[in-house]
Scaffold this active site. Structure first.
Site, short mmCIF file in Angstrom:
data_model
loop_
_atom_site.label_atom_id
_atom_site.label_comp_id
_atom_site.label_asym_id
_atom_site.label_seq_id
_atom_site.Cartn_x
_atom_site.Cartn_y
_atom_site.Cartn_z
N LYS A 1 0.87 -1.18 0.00
CA LYS A 1 0.00 0.00 0.00
C LYS A 1 0.91 1.23 0.00
CE LYS A 1 -3.91 1.85 2.73
NZ LYS A 1 -4.71 1.60 3.96
N SER B 1 -9.50 1.50 3.06
CA SER B 1 -8.66 2.29 2.19
C SER B 1 -7.62 1.49 1.40
CB SER B 1 -7.95 3.35 3.02
OG SER B 1 -7.08 2.75 3.95
N SER C 1 -9.54 -0.99 7.18
CA SER C 1 -8.98 -0.74 5.85
C SER C 1 -8.26 -1.91 5.20
CB SER C 1 -8.03 0.46 5.91
OG SER C 1 -8.77 1.66 5.90
#
Lengths: 519, 509
Positions: free
Chosen positions: B77, B152, B176
């Site tokens: 990420k 996210s 997330s």
């Protein structure tokens, strides 16, 4: 109304907030070195630059130093304290918050006894906590700190960012600028003795921000406090507070009002000037620092630190009087700096060692053998308080410099100089010259004496010839001396000194003249 | 053979046995990325050159007889710091920023021989549940390109679901990792707070953030967790416990365990089909010998309220450093500014500088941050303000303690808890973009475990209207072994994880 009259109607109430950089090898929350004076931004890493994603890890040594300071100030060290974030924006604050302690500081309470005009006063301490320093802004200037260029930008040096600090806050117990200075000096001495900081005000490793308010004498209610910044020496603290006392007194006496504000001390003009208004308390949005666990100390660890606290100034002063028979005044001057006192004791110990077994140890300080040691101890004290101190000042050196291996006048050299005078090789007056030579070249005193042929003539045979010649050549002076006019003695001795190029041992010359003249 | 079909553990075995080189594996994933990225848009940066160089070096070393390293490609990420490789957190304010250091998890994966293939898209600074808040572009759900991948960590989940990488790391603050794993039909594990080092994870809410694996099956989750877990001297909040061998946990034996289904996480907001899939999963576990009962976490009903005080408060402070003075975007600076090394940038001589310090801050932050980030900074600054701190922040922290106690009490009776990962399946792109509150509801089921710092895993448990449904398993602190064992047992009895996304839908431009 004159300032003097108005001032006497008001009493100042002063509290000091002092920041001290701890002398740890590395920063508070990362491994960067803390050496002072390094080229800008060379002692930085992603952590103290506040790069995205970094985390703080607390320096154990910084905690130890802070605990030492708290214990020496008789504070209560809390076994659990909490770090908090103080949020504000400024370019010298890379994370946008400072890691500090807020509602649960490392230590609370404590006191410091200060002496002003021979009177001792106890100043209470409110709290002591750990935090990190910010970077340093150089406005329109050059990175080397040289003359300002007037450039339309500012530079930031992050070398100082993350250096560990303790903040020590006093209660508003101080009443005069002199007291404030004495408090600061006493605090300075304690921290220096503890060895937890360089405590150099000029370099900013000790910074003082006093709060001062005035109230009519005899009243209790506190006035409006003004904070003073940019005080970079003990003198500046005292002068700044004195100026502020008069400014506020004149304002109040004239029916004016003191505003809650921050003022800056202008060293050149010796005035404080307005910096910014503090209408309401700044909102720093403090909250517990989630990147650090609460700081939990072991009671045993704290106690071990307490046991390891060194002898502080007051105790040492008393010991010097007791062990070496020094006047209290001398002991006070010598112990003002731990480094000066260390130097002094090293020197005296060398004398003690050279005097050998005939001199009793401290345990029997009142014994018959102490006289020679006490005499030497006083002589060394005189040299340190007098000529050595003058030379240090002229060279702009601080006592810490005396402890450097490279210092031109190590304790052994001073002891050697004292011995040269003692054994009559050189006069006290010559010794001053030798001291200066040693101080500037680092050559041992004996080497200087040999090199310059300074040894005085103490050979009575050689001196007798010269004295006889002088006595024969000055019958009128001899007659005056015999008639009891001591002035004539000075003349005769002076003549002998002149003939020997100043190398004659004056005490011996005196004796010889009296013997020959028979006065 | 198409290596992209293989899991990380299968690939590691093939590489170790010399059946295939690291470079061959890497190239097949790069091909796959080229083929599907136009539709999925999971990546912000593809580190092809970096990956090729490492793969070649490792292959050569292996030929020379060196101890073989894993060599499995992975993605991170984009809020996980990678030295000299762009790390933007999905934010314009960090566009072009290349960190001068790598996160601990990056170092650990590289030390194990895994090879970084790219950085994945996410909601800006991990604030969001759909990856639509990315400052760069949205990411599509491989199961239906018209839908969001969740967030996210939407880029990481979509990349794994689309077979662009065998595994990726995400970060989980309020769900997330788990929620996008659920939306994309993959496995997502949020470890116990403190199990995985946060050093190098760009902070959103420090007391909640955790890094964890997103994988295609439970075995890989165990493999990756094992590679990244464990104490880190650079993270003071990392737990001083040596992690066990999570591979040992992969035995399908759950007989005698007792599970609770907290009714607060299984209420009216849960879509009927999602409810049905979760009930079916519970039935599977029951068949395996797990006792399943309804239970209660009374304070979980207030979890969203606590979360939206605590997380923004920490975020408002964590995001203060993006001020345009040292790195990243600076208002008024010419493109890029003058590079002064260390990832820092000076704007001396750049474009027209803002008039003074305050306007530099204001314009940099107004222009650099997106609306959701600004909303949370304002919310956070407000709840920390003098006069409001006690009513909001302090109260939320007290409520958090009560919620922790609820969990402790529940775990006195149950070995683990079951809930849907998300009350719904993936929703269409744009549907909730203008409704922050509806968006916040997506994390209803995941936030409680986050607030309590507990481990939770989301595993595929079927489909609703062609979109994946996730089952969430929550356990006591450091019970990752147990959660992996239960998830593995469930996986052995079902075939949801073997379903492939059609990658159908509208072509994206």
């Amino acid at each position: 109304m004159s300032e003097d009259t108005s001032r006497s109607r008001y009493q100042a109430v002063i509290a000091l907030e002092v920041h001290v950089e701890l002398g740890t090898r590395t920063k508070a929350f990362c491994g960067c070195p803390t050496t002072f004076g390094a080229a800008p931004n060379t002692q930085v890493c992603p952590i103290c630059l506040g790069h995205p994603g970094v985390l703080p890890v607390l320096n154990r040594r910084a905690v130890e130093f802070a605990v030492k300071a708290a214990l020496a100030l008789h504070g209560q060290v809390h076994l659990e304290s909490v770090f908090a974030r103080k949020n504000y924006f400024y370019p010298d604050l890379p994370k946008g918050y400072q890691i500090t302690q807020y509602d649960r500081p490392l230590a609370t309470g404590g006191h410091l006894d200060v002496e002003v005009d021979g009177e001792s006063r106890r100043v209470r301490i409110r709290r002591l906590h750990l935090e990190e320093d910010t970077g340093k802004l150089i406005h329109g200037g050059t990175p080397g700190g040289g003359a300002t260029t007037g450039a339309p930008y500012s530079l930031v040096d992050y070398n100082r960012s993350g250096v560990p600090l303790v903040e020590i806050v006093s209660e508003p117990d101080l009443r005069t600028p002199a007291e404030a200075r004495a408090y600061l000096e006493a605090l300075h001495s304690i921290l220096e003795y503890l060895g937890v900081s360089d405590v150099r005000m000029e370099e900013g490793s000790m910074r003082c921000e006093p709060n001062i308010s005035l109230r009519p004498v005899g009243t209790e209610k506190l006035g409006v406090p003004v904070e003073i910044k940019n005080l970079n020496s003990f003198r500046a603290v005292e002068r700044g507070l004195a100026y502020e006392t008069e400014r506020q007194a004149a304002l109040l006496a004239g029916g004016g009002r003191v505003e809650r504000e921050t003022r800056g001390w202008d060293e050149g003009a010796e005035v404080t000037t307005f910096q910014r208004r503090k209408e309401s308390a700044d909102d720093y949005r403090y909250f517990p620092e989630p990147d650090l666990l609460p700081l939990v100390l072991e009671q045993d660890w704290v106690e071990a630190i307490r046991r390891s606290l060194p002898e502080l100034r007051t105790a040492r002063r008393e010991r010097l009087v007791r062990e070496y028979g020094l006047p209290a005044y001398d002991a006070g001057v010598l112990t003002a700096s731990r480094h000066l006192a260390d130097y002094y004791e090293d020197a005296v110990e060398l004398v003690e060692a050279s005097q050998g077994a005939s001199v009793p140890t401290a345990g029997a300080a009142d014994g018959p053998g102490t006289a020679p040691l006490h005499a030497a101890a006083k002589t060394i004290s005189n040299w340190l308080m007098g000529d050595v101190s003058r030379l240090m000042n002229e060279a702009g050196l601080e006592p810490l410099a005396m402890r450097a291996k490279t210092f031109a006048l190590p304790p052994a050299a001073l002891v050697e100089l004292v011995a040269l005078v003692d054994e009559g090789t050189i006069s006290g007056k010559m010794a001053k010259d030798v001291l200066e030579a040693t101080f500037s070249t680092g050559k041992p005193p004996r080497a200087i004496v040999a090199e310059k042929g300074l040894a005085q003539i103490s050979d009575s045979g050689a001196l007798e010839t010269v004295v006889a010649r002088v006595v024969d050549a000055n019958p009128s002076a001899v007659a005056e001396l015999r008639a009891g006019k001591d002035r004539a003695m000075g003349f005769l001795v002076g003549q002998v000194m002149k003939e020997t190029g100043g190398k004659a041992n004056p005490r011996m010359v005196n004796e010889l003249v009296r013997k020959m003249v028979g006065s | 053979m198409r290596f992209t079909e293989a899991t990380a553990s299968q690939l590691a075995t093939l590489i170790a046995q010399g059946e295939v080189t690291r470079s061959e594996v890497l190239e097949s994933f790069l091909e796959r990325i080229v083929a599907v990225e136009e539709s999925v848009a999971a990546f912000l940066t593809v580190t092809a050159d970096h990956g090729r160089r490492l793969a070649r070096l490792a292959d050569k070393a292996a030929e020379g007889g060196a101890t073989p390293t894993a060599g499995v490609p992975f993605a991170l990420k984009d809020n996980i710091a990678t030295q000299d490789i762009p790390t933007t957190c999905g934010s314009r304010i960090l566009e072009g920023y290349r960190p001068p250091y790598s996160a601990t998890v990056m170092q650990r994966l590289e030390a194990a021989g895994h090879i970084l293939l790219g950085k994945t898209n996410c909601d800006e600074f991990a604030m969001g549940s759909s990856t639509e808040n990315s400052g760069f572009h949205p990411t599509a759900n491989p199961w239906d390109l018209r839908c969001v991948p969740g967030g996210s960590s939407g880029g990481s989940a979509a990349a794994v679901a689309a077979y662009e990488v065998p595994f990726a790391l995400g970060s989980d603050t309020g769900g997330s990792i788990r929620q996008p794993a659920s939306f994309c039909g993959v496995v997502g594990l949020k470890p116990t707070y403190g199990l995985v080092s946060r050093y190098g994870l760009v902070a959103f809410a420090s007391s909640l953030d955790q890094i964890g694996p997103i994988t295609r099956d439970v075995t890989d989750a165990a493999l990756v967790l094992g590679a990244i877990a464990g104490p880190d001297p650079l993270d003071s909040t990392s737990a001083r416990v040596k992690p066990p061998d999570y591979g040992q946990a992969l035995v399908p034996d759950v007989d005698g365990l007792v599970a609770g289904i907290p009714r607060e996480l299984f209420g009216e907001g849960v879509e009927p089909e999602v409810r049905q899939r979760v009930e079916e999963a519970a039935a599977v576990l029951a068949e395996l010998g797990v006792g399943v009962e309804e239970c209660s976490l009374p304070n979980a009903a207030f979890a969203l309220d606590m979360y939206y005080v605590i997380a923004p408060a920490e975020a408002s402070s964590n995001l203060a450093r993006y001020d345009g003075t040292r790195y990243g975007y600076r208002a008024g600076a010419a493109a890029g500014g003058e590079d002064v090394g260390n990832g820092a940038r000076a704007s001396i001589g750049g474009g027209p500088p803002p008039g003074d310090l305050l306007s530099l801050y204001l314009s940099t932050r107004s222009q650099g941050f997106g609306p959701e980030v600004k909303r949370r900074i304002m919310l956070g600054a407000y709840v920390l303000s003098a006069g409001y701190y006690d009513a909001y922040y302090l109260k939320a922290q007290k409520a958090r303690t009560l919620l922790r106690r609820d969990f402790e009490q529940a775990f006195g009776r149950y070995d683990f808890l079951i809930s849907p990962t998300s009350p719904t399946v993936a929703f269409p792109i744009g549907e909730r973009a203008d409704d922050p509150l509806a968006m916040y509801m997506a994390d209803l089921c995941t936030i409680p475990a986050s607030l309590a710092g507990l481990p939770a895993i989301s595993v595929p448990c079927g489909f609703s209207q062609g979109l994946p449904v996730g089952l969430q398993l929550m356990g006591p602190a450091f019970s990752e072994e147990l959660l992996l064992r239960v998830a593995f047992a469930h996986e052995q009895r079902t075939d949801h994880h073997t379903k492939r996304p059609p990658l159908l839908g509208v072509k994206r431009h």
